[in-house]
Enzyme design. Structure first.
Site, short mmCIF file in Angstrom:
data_model
loop_
_atom_site.label_atom_id
_atom_site.label_comp_id
_atom_site.label_asym_id
_atom_site.label_seq_id
_atom_site.Cartn_x
_atom_site.Cartn_y
_atom_site.Cartn_z
N GLY A 1 -5.24 2.32 4.79
CA GLY A 1 -4.27 1.39 5.34
C GLY A 1 -3.83 0.43 4.26
O GLY A 1 -3.77 0.77 3.08
N CYS A 2 -3.55 -0.77 4.65
CA CYS A 2 -3.09 -1.80 3.73
C CYS A 2 -4.11 -2.04 2.61
O CYS A 2 -5.28 -2.27 2.89
CB CYS A 2 -2.85 -3.09 4.51
SG CYS A 2 -2.53 -4.52 3.49
N PHE A 3 -3.65 -2.00 1.37
CA PHE A 3 -4.61 -2.18 0.28
C PHE A 3 -5.14 -3.60 0.18
O PHE A 3 -6.19 -3.83 -0.40
CB PHE A 3 -4.08 -1.69 -1.07
CG PHE A 3 -2.71 -2.14 -1.51
CD1 PHE A 3 -2.14 -3.34 -1.15
CD2 PHE A 3 -1.97 -1.29 -2.33
CE1 PHE A 3 -0.88 -3.72 -1.59
CE2 PHE A 3 -0.71 -1.66 -2.78
CZ PHE A 3 -0.16 -2.87 -2.40
N CYS B 1 -6.38 -5.19 2.64
CA CYS B 1 -7.60 -5.13 3.47
C CYS B 1 -8.73 -4.42 2.74
O CYS B 1 -9.86 -4.93 2.68
CB CYS B 1 -7.33 -4.40 4.77
SG CYS B 1 -6.12 -5.18 5.86
#
Length: 182
Positions: free
Chosen positions: A15-17, A19
């Site tokens: 997902g979002c890097f 995070c």
């Protein structure tokens, strides 16, 4: 990427890097994390290009770690515990192929370990839905723009960080104390 002797690289898209970077920065044995893009079709993509979902790249992190302090299996355990490996091209509200779950292996040992780990998770039925995490050979990793690096630590009061990243860090700190730096 040049790696010091005795160190290894792991590359994860979860997902979002922002995070994934924030989570893995807290682990002992992790020496460096770079946020970037991998697995796509164009050279030197930008964040705005990645956000279209048409480049084929995933937002990913490249971790340099000391395998004497942190095993690849430990990295996999944290990876699977801190994102949803059952949602195709989505993590929470973030949707698109750039937010897929994927492990980019750097050796046959990493590939086999990842395959074994996923098989174990599925056998134990830890998730209601099937694992959709892909396992692929590592390819060119493009470093993301500077403002993406160490994002959470520089922007922890931002709404997204508070709503999405902070709960992941709380979970990590509660259940993985033995793997933490401090």
């Amino acid at each position: 990427m040049n790696v010091k002797e005795g160190r290894e690289i792991a590359t994860f898209a979860g997902g979002c890097f922002w995070c994934t970077e924030a989570v893995f920065l807290e682990l002992k044995g992790v020496e460096k994390i770079v946020s970037g893009y991998t697995g796509g079709l164009i050279k030197n993509p930008s964040y705005s290009e990645i956000c279209t979902g048409t480049t084929g790249h995933a937002e990913a992190i490249e971790i340099t770690y000391d395998p004497k302090l942190l095993a690849f299996e430990d990295l996999l355990e944290v990876f699977f515990a801190t994102h949803n490996p059952t949602t195709l091209n989505r993590q929470g509200a973030d949707a698109g192929t750039q937010y897929r779950s994927e492990i980019f292996y750097h050796s046959e040992a990493q590939k086999k370990t990842a395959e074994h780990y996923i098989a174990l998770i599925e056998k134990e039925q830890l998730y209601e839905d099937p694992i959709v995490t892909k396992i692929s050979a590592a390819v060119i990793f493009y470093v993301a723009e500077e403002y993406h690096q160490n994002y959470y630590n520089q922007n922890s009061s931002q709404g997204y960080c508070q709503m999405v990243i902070s709960p992941k860090l709380e979970k990590l700190r509660k259940y993985y104390k033995k793997l933490l730096k401090n």
